[in-house]
Design an enzyme around this catalytic site. Structure first.
Site, PDB file in Angstrom:
ATOM      1  CG  ASP A 118      -1.830   1.141   1.394  1.00  0.00           C
ATOM      2  OD1 ASP A 118      -2.365   1.846   0.217  1.00  0.00           O
ATOM      3  OD2 ASP A 118      -2.033   1.831   2.381  1.00  0.00           O
ATOM      4  CG  ASP A 175      -3.355   4.863  -4.609  1.00  0.00           C
ATOM      5  OD1 ASP A 175      -2.709   3.866  -4.578  1.00  0.00           O
ATOM      6  OD2 ASP A 175      -4.422   5.013  -3.928  1.00  0.00           O
TER       7      ASP A 175
END
Ligand SMILES: *[C@@H]1O[C@H](CO)[C@@H](O)[C@H](O)[C@H]1NC(C)=O
Ligand SMILES: *[C@@H]1O[C@H](CO)[C@@H](O)[C@H](O)[C@H]1NC(C)=O
Ligand SMILES: *[C@@H]1O[C@H](CO)[C@@H](O)[C@H](O)[C@H]1NC(C)=O
Ligand SMILES: *[C@@H]1O[C@H](CO)[C@@H](O)[C@H](O)[C@H]1NC(C)=O
Length: 427
Positions: free
Chosen positions: A116, A322
């Site tokens: 992440d 992202d």
């Protein structure tokens, strides 16, 4: 041309404000996409997952992205509410798409952790009061079962006490020398992990030249209580935060002089990719600085111009990189200007939007179509470098037709550059 990867960048992003001398070692881990064949047997994860390349497949990915964006909105509120000192980290509670295997402790125990870029802490299930079930969830092609970390079974495990630099949530401490507690929460999805910080060795192997094995001490969360999506599909075996804060493993490895302050992630078409810590990219790659907010550093870059075909569009905006977001999201006016230009140059027949998918600009691919008919695209970033968008479209194939769509979704709040075929980041 058939591909599930979206905007394909090949770039090197450098923060110019931090320049460090570092060792040239690179540690590489294999990375698996949640819907790759190697994960097919991870119970629950791939159940009912639509066939790759179908309308349903893209609809599912877009739905996931939407939940992710919902998270970002509520996070903004949450960070205000937590002024009493409770730390809220940005976590991709529903957006994790890539996993890697890490080995911790002595003897080594393996964990399949979600990667992440939106959060910083590394945590694994440990001394469980409430953890995701680990039984019956074997990875067919990865040959191990989900593990639970036990500090008492590792001879190299160390306690992290409240007076340690890494202890960020001291307001929750019982005493100076007690174990440092942590909590990472995501308010709107009731997703959280909490426990205590511990320190142990992470097993690393260099990829270049002779294989060198390194055991590096890292601080991570012994996750005793998980809730929400951490109990099922999101991160059943822990989470590996790749953010810029000092507690993230890339930051720790760099501070210890083991690697350059950088990492790269490459995503392959078969869902198997790699993440390499210390990879500084190659000299032919482009660079752009990150916009750093010292309070909450993120992978935030500035786009100064877009090119579609041969047409230049002056649009300036900041965007987040992202890896947990599948598609690219743009806020107006950039979205309209870029997509309308694409539309004016597209030579195939436009088809009305399909309510299942969020893309407005879709076309019937003619039988003799080839990639040169799709308008090319590139972005100019702060610093003046050009980044080619190698694959600006997604291709959807059904039994009797092939449709392609510009893989950019209109957003009302954030510009996000989503998962790419190969993304290099140097932090
Ligand atoms: C902060 O943490 C304390 C202790 O766990 C808890 O009682 C309190 O409700 C939390 N505050 C917020 C705003 O969530
Ligand atoms: C998944 O499990 C089934 C039965 O348990 C097995 O036959 C199959 O080979 C496994 N698939 C993979 C990709 O390993
Ligand atoms: C990115 O950085 C810019 C400039 O510092 C800032 O205005 C913007 O809010 C940041 N975007 C996000 C999503 O953090
Ligand atoms: C693709 O189509 C264009 C225009 O019809 C043609 O000039 C080009 O040679 C084709 N390329 C390939 C690889 O078929």
């Amino acid at each position: 041309m058939r591909s599930s990867s979206k905007l394909t960048f090949f770039l090197l992003i450098t923060i110019w404000v931090f320049s460090k001398t570092c060792k040239g070692r690179v540690f590489t881990f294999k990375m698996h996409h949640r819907f790759s064949d190697s994960f097919k047997n991870w119970s629950g994860l791939t159940r009912n997952w639509p066939e790759k390349g179908s309308f349903e497949y893209y609809a599912a990915l877009a739905h996931r992205d939407q939940m992710l964006r919902g998270r970002r909105l509520s996070d903004a509120d949450a960070s205000l509410a937590f002024s009493d000192g409770n730390s809220t980290f940005r976590i991709s509670s529903l957006g994790f798409l890539h996993y890697t295997t890490v080995e911790l402790g002595t003897p080594g125990v393996k964990f399949m952790v979600a990667l992440d870029t939106g959060s910083d802490l590394f945590w694994v299930p440990c001394d469980c009061s409430r953890c995701a079930p680990t039984h019956g969830a074997s990875y067919a092609s990865l040959d191990f079962e989900l593990s639970i970390y036990n500090p008492r079974e590792s001879s190299t495990s160390k306690k992290v006490t409240c007076n340690n630099d890494m202890c960020a949530q001291r307001n929750r401490c019982l005493g100076t020398f007690s174990s440092c507690p942590y909590i990472v929460s995501y308010v709107s999805a009731q997703t959280s992990t909490s426990g205590i910080l511990v320190k142990d060795v992470l097993h690393l192997t260099t990829e270049d030249g002779g294989r060198e094995f390194v055991e590096a001490y890292v601080t991570f969360g012994c996750g005793q209580v998980q809730s929400g999506s951490f109990l099922d599909i999101a991160a059943p075996n822990g989470l590996f935060g790749l953010g810029m804060e000092k507690i993230s493993v890339p930051s720790v490895l760099s501070r210890e002089g083991l690697i350059a302050d950088s990492f790269s992630m490459c995503f392959g078409h078969d869902g198997i990719g790699r993440i390499s810590f210390g990879d500084k990219g190659s000299p032919d790659q482009e660079e752009t600085p990150f916009n750093i907010d010292p309070a909450h550093p993120t992978y935030n870059v500035t786009v100064t111009q877009a090119r579609v075909g041969t047409m230049l569009i002056d649009v300036e905006f900041t965007a987040l990189f992202d890896s947990g977001t599948s598609f690219t999201y743009m806020v107006d006016p950039a979205y309209s200007r870029v997509s309308e230009k694409f539309h004016s140059l597209a030579r195939d027949k436009w088809r009305p939007p399909d309510p299942r998918i969020p893309f407005e600009y879709c076309y019937d691919m003619s039988p003799d179509a080839n990639a040169s008919l799709v308008p090319s695209m590139s972005l100019t970033m702060k610093g003046g470098r050009h980044f080619t968008v190698y694959d600006p479209i997604i291709v959807i194939s059904t039994q009797n037709e092939i449709v392609y769509c510009l893989a950019i979704v209109k957003s009302t709040e954030l510009n996000i550059i989503g998962r790419k075929h190969c993304l290099f980041m140097c932090l």
